[in-house]
Design a protein around this motif. Structure first.
Motif, PDB file in Angstrom:
ATOM      1  N   VAL A 145       0.976  -1.233   0.169  1.00 13.43           N
ATOM      2  CA  VAL A 145      -0.385   0.077  -0.040  1.00 13.43           C
ATOM      3  C   VAL A 145       1.502   0.973   0.278  1.00 13.43           C
ATOM      4  CG1 VAL A 145      -0.114   0.359   2.634  1.00 13.43           C
ATOM      5  CG2 VAL A 145      -1.745   0.985   1.065  1.00 13.43           C
ATOM      6  N   PRO A 146       0.663   2.537  -0.532  1.00 11.97           N
ATOM      7  CA  PRO A 146       1.211   3.674  -0.473  1.00 11.97           C
ATOM      8  C   PRO A 146       1.289   4.128   1.442  1.00 11.97           C
ATOM      9  CG  PRO A 146      -0.293   3.944  -2.447  1.00 11.97           C
ATOM     10  CD  PRO A 146      -0.497   2.238  -1.607  1.00 11.97           C
ATOM     11  N   VAL A 147       2.907   4.749   1.061  1.00 13.72           N
ATOM     12  CA  VAL A 147       2.811   5.118   2.660  1.00 13.72           C
ATOM     13  C   VAL A 147       1.779   6.159   3.199  1.00 13.72           C
ATOM     14  CG1 VAL A 147       4.820   6.149   4.103  1.00 13.72           C
ATOM     15  CG2 VAL A 147       5.571   4.720   1.977  1.00 13.72           C
ATOM     16  N   ASP A 148       1.075   6.619   2.386  1.00 10.95           N
ATOM     17  CA  ASP A 148       0.345   7.670   3.333  1.00 10.95           C
ATOM     18  C   ASP A 148      -0.776   6.883   3.150  1.00 10.95           C
ATOM     19  OD1 ASP A 148       2.274   9.532   2.940  1.00 10.95           O
ATOM     20  OD2 ASP A 148       1.772  10.829   0.715  1.00 10.95           O
ATOM     21  N   ASP A 149      -0.959   5.976   2.723  1.00  4.03           N
ATOM     22  CA  ASP A 149      -2.367   4.939   2.818  1.00  4.03           C
ATOM     23  C   ASP A 149      -2.542   4.459   3.656  1.00  4.03           C
ATOM     24  OD1 ASP A 149      -4.666   6.399   0.572  1.00  4.03           O
ATOM     25  OD2 ASP A 149      -2.626   6.415  -0.794  1.00  4.03           O
ATOM     26  N   THR A 150      -1.443   3.903   4.474  1.00  2.16           N
ATOM     27  CA  THR A 150      -0.674   2.781   5.290  1.00  2.16           C
ATOM     28  C   THR A 150      -2.040   2.829   6.290  1.00  2.16           C
ATOM     29  OG1 THR A 150       1.261   2.469   4.342  1.00  2.16           O
ATOM     30  CG2 THR A 150       0.661   1.222   6.233  1.00  2.16           C
ATOM     31  N   GLU A 151      -1.576   3.855   7.180  1.00  2.00           N
ATOM     32  CA  GLU A 151      -2.483   3.826   8.296  1.00  2.00           C
ATOM     33  C   GLU A 151      -4.298   3.552   8.163  1.00  2.00           C
ATOM     34  OE1 GLU A 151      -1.656   3.657  11.158  1.00  2.00           O
ATOM     35  OE2 GLU A 151       0.035   3.606  10.648  1.00  2.00           O
ATOM     36  N   LYS A 152      -4.569   4.104   6.850  1.00  2.59           N
ATOM     37  CA  LYS A 152      -6.318   4.165   6.705  1.00  2.59           C
ATOM     38  C   LYS A 152      -6.140   2.321   6.867  1.00  2.59           C
ATOM     39  CE  LYS A 152      -7.789   5.125   2.654  1.00  2.59           C
ATOM     40  NZ  LYS A 152      -8.183   4.801   1.685  1.00  2.59           N
ATOM     41  N   VAL A 153      -5.844   2.045   5.304  1.00  2.00           N
ATOM     42  CA  VAL A 153      -5.367   0.241   5.436  1.00  2.00           C
ATOM     43  C   VAL A 153      -5.931  -0.161   6.385  1.00  2.00           C
ATOM     44  CG1 VAL A 153      -4.845  -1.179   3.819  1.00  2.00           C
ATOM     45  CG2 VAL A 153      -4.705   0.852   2.918  1.00  2.00           C
TER      46      VAL A 153
ATOM     47  N   THR B 243       9.647   0.496  -2.857  1.00  2.00           N
ATOM     48  CA  THR B 243       9.443   0.887  -3.953  1.00  2.00           C
ATOM     49  C   THR B 243       8.811  -0.466  -4.617  1.00  2.00           C
ATOM     50  OG1 THR B 243      11.729   2.105  -4.315  1.00  2.00           O
ATOM     51  CG2 THR B 243      10.039   1.622  -6.009  1.00  2.00           C
ATOM     52  N   GLY B 244       7.120   0.330  -5.275  1.00  2.12           N
ATOM     53  CA  GLY B 244       6.661  -0.922  -5.727  1.00  2.12           C
ATOM     54  C   GLY B 244       6.460   0.030  -8.104  1.00  2.12           C
ATOM     55  N   ALA B 245       6.391  -0.700  -7.913  1.00  2.00           N
ATOM     56  CA  ALA B 245       6.662  -0.827  -9.602  1.00  2.00           C
ATOM     57  C   ALA B 245       5.597  -1.856 -10.502  1.00  2.00           C
ATOM     58  CB  ALA B 245       8.389  -0.876 -10.169  1.00  2.00           C
ATOM     59  N   PHE B 246       5.271  -1.226 -11.894  1.00  2.36           N
ATOM     60  CA  PHE B 246       3.619  -1.222 -12.475  1.00  2.36           C
ATOM     61  C   PHE B 246       3.842  -0.208 -13.822  1.00  2.36           C
ATOM     62  CE2 PHE B 246       2.189   1.477  -9.040  1.00  2.36           C
ATOM     63  CZ  PHE B 246       1.607   2.779  -9.400  1.00  2.36           C
ATOM     64  N   ARG B 247       3.539  -0.748 -14.350  1.00  2.00           N
ATOM     65  CA  ARG B 247       2.413  -0.103 -15.773  1.00  2.00           C
ATOM     66  C   ARG B 247       0.991  -0.336 -16.388  1.00  2.00           C
ATOM     67  NH1 ARG B 247       5.371  -1.549 -21.454  1.00  2.00           N
ATOM     68  NH2 ARG B 247       7.111  -0.611 -20.481  1.00  2.00           N
TER      69      ARG B 247
ATOM     70  N   VAL C  97       6.436   4.282  -7.279  1.00  2.00           N
ATOM     71  CA  VAL C  97       5.574   4.650  -5.479  1.00  2.00           C
ATOM     72  C   VAL C  97       6.419   4.127  -4.220  1.00  2.00           C
ATOM     73  CG1 VAL C  97       3.631   5.058  -4.564  1.00  2.00           C
ATOM     74  CG2 VAL C  97       3.106   4.527  -6.604  1.00  2.00           C
ATOM     75  N   GLN C  98       6.217   5.128  -3.238  1.00  2.00           N
ATOM     76  CA  GLN C  98       7.208   3.919  -1.725  1.00  2.00           C
ATOM     77  C   GLN C  98       5.990   3.746  -1.539  1.00  2.00           C
ATOM     78  OE1 GLN C  98      10.552   4.935  -2.241  1.00  2.00           O
ATOM     79  NE2 GLN C  98      10.475   5.457  -0.312  1.00  2.00           N
ATOM     80  N   GLU C  99       6.431   2.419  -1.197  1.00  2.00           N
ATOM     81  CA  GLU C  99       4.504   1.563  -0.617  1.00  2.00           C
ATOM     82  C   GLU C  99       5.416   0.644   0.444  1.00  2.00           C
ATOM     83  OE1 GLU C  99       2.402   0.307  -4.329  1.00  2.00           O
ATOM     84  OE2 GLU C  99       3.638  -1.185  -3.814  1.00  2.00           O
ATOM     85  N   ASN C 100       4.687   0.797   1.024  1.00  2.00           N
ATOM     86  CA  ASN C 100       4.716  -0.516   2.729  1.00  2.00           C
ATOM     87  C   ASN C 100       4.513  -1.853   2.019  1.00  2.00           C
ATOM     88  OD1 ASN C 100       5.902   1.260   4.511  1.00  2.00           O
ATOM     89  ND2 ASN C 100       3.896   2.186   5.342  1.00  2.00           N
ATOM     90  N   ARG C 101       4.944  -2.828   2.605  1.00  2.00           N
ATOM     91  CA  ARG C 101       4.616  -3.827   2.846  1.00  2.00           C
ATOM     92  C   ARG C 101       4.506  -4.113   4.441  1.00  2.00           C
ATOM     93  NH1 ARG C 101       7.190  -9.806   1.172  1.00  2.00           N
ATOM     94  NH2 ARG C 101       6.968 -10.978   2.594  1.00  2.00           N
ATOM     95  N   VAL C 102       2.672  -4.450   4.333  1.00  2.00           N
ATOM     96  CA  VAL C 102       2.665  -4.790   5.761  1.00  2.00           C
ATOM     97  C   VAL C 102       1.666  -6.156   5.818  1.00  2.00           C
ATOM     98  CG1 VAL C 102       1.017  -4.236   6.605  1.00  2.00           C
ATOM     99  CG2 VAL C 102       1.842  -2.077   5.511  1.00  2.00           C
TER     100      VAL C 102
END
Length: 366
Positions: free
Chosen positions: A140-148, A173-177, A195-200
């Motif tokens: 999940v994107p870092v900024d959305d981690t707490e909400k999720v 780092t999450g990568a996608f197209r 995108v800077q993501e957290n693995r949770v």
């Protein structure tokens, strides 16, 4: 109006059906889930006499510990007590619900009831079960981690013993197209994106898999959520057979047997020869519990309280533990009080009654 399905939902929150043993037949046995509940009668067994009692007391639901139907019925002719009970329940619109080994296998169920009647402290499951826990890993994107995380925690994930909101996270780092048919929250179709993501990682009991995944998908900002889920070999310390705990202080074996007879209201106790002058650590199992004797020994129990020990099984005590067989009915009859108390806190708009019928098929000549 309270429907039977609402009532069942609360019972299955206490003892999820997934925790019943594979030979069992817990759940709704007779009745329409959409029927309005007028009154509930709690019993150990759902016999003909109990259904009669429910009718007389204005209850249209019987909640029993033991299922009246264990195997499939091929006919309903009234030939057996099982068939007669089912026929009578159907005729009089009385629903029958069984909550059996799933209630045996949860904390605050059958075994906790026995332990509390004996005044045991420091309770824990005697034989915890494996493969009852799962690990959910998502990105999940870092900024959305707490909400999720708030969403998956609210759905029941992240509970480990007395600790809540437990998780592990690692930033990367999450990568996608995004493809031409995508509707990306971040990035453009056909363009590489990072995108800077957290693995949770969070743990959850297996019966909550569906609601937790639903909560994850709903709260996650991405159109396609990247996650995977694994069943764990870890023992679930809150799910399993039997219980073990300690008396507040050591007491003599004779005092313990007197207390056990009194507190469990049993007319007789079959037991092995006393091993120690005093006892303190006590293992318990409602119903037939001889299979747990090795666990009671491994837990360092001085005594094991259960039922249905066979003659040759008493030899397995091997002068290491006091086996106390108090009778199957006697070890589980107070289960109806556990269920009534639990449901009384959830519903107050209809009668909740304890059965007064003694369904014990065993008699004692003294």
């Amino acid at each position: 109006m309270t429907q039977l399905k609402d009532f069942i939902r609360e019972l299955e929150a206490l003892a999820p059906p997934i925790y019943q043993e594979n030979y069992d037949n817990s759940g709704l046995i007779v009745g329409d889930p959409g029927m309005e509940v007028q009154g509930v009668l709690f019993a150990l067994d759902s016999t003909e006499a109990v259904v009669d009692e429910a009718i007389q007391r204005g209850c249209n639901v019987v909640v029993a510990h033991h299922p009246i139907v264990f195997k499939g019925l091929k006919r309903l002719t009234g030939r057996t007590y099982i068939e007669r009970t089912v026929i009578k329940a159907i005729k009089h619109d009385v629903a029958i619900y069984a909550i059996h080994t799933n209630l045996d296998n949860v904390a605050n169920g059958v075994n906790w009831m026995i332990a509390r009647r004996l005044g045991l402290q420091n309770l824990r499951v005697l034989a915890p079960k494996r493969q009852q826990l799962m690990k959910l890993t998502f990105f999940v994107p870092v900024d959305d981690t707490e909400k999720v995380l708030d969403a998956v925690f609210a759905a029941g994930a992240g509970q480990i013993g007395d600790y809540s909101r437990c998780s592990f996270r690692l930033t990367g780092t999450g990568a996608f197209r995004p493809g031409e048919g995508a509707n990306p929250t971040i990035g453009e179709r056909g363009e590489d994106e990072e995108v800077q993501e957290n693995r949770v990682e969070v743990m959850l009991p297996i019966y909550l898999e569906k609601p937790v995944i639903q909560a994850l998908r709903k709260a996650h900002p991405y159109e396609e959520v990247s996650f995977y889920i694994n069943t764990l070999e870890n023992e679930n310390q809150e799910i399993g057979s039997g219980a073990v705990g300690d008396l507040p202080e050591p007491i003599t074996t004779a005092e313990f047997l007197v207390m056990l007879k009194k507190n469990m209201h049993t007319p007789v106790i079959k037991h092995t020869a006393p091993v120690h002058d005093t006892v303190r650590r006590i293992a318990v199992c409602g119903g037939a519990g001889s299979f747990l004797l090795p666990n009671a020994l491994a837990a360092g129990a001085d005594a094991f309280v259960t039922a249905d020990f066979k003659y040759h099984e008493f030899f397995d005590a091997d002068n290491k533990i006091l086996i106390c067989d108090i009778g199957h009915y006697e070890s589980e009859v107070y289960t109806k009080e556990v269920l009534c108390h639990y449901l009384s806190e959830k519903f107050g708009n209809f009668a909740l009654c304890l059965s007064e019928v003694n369904t014990n098929p065993v008699r004692y000549f003294t």
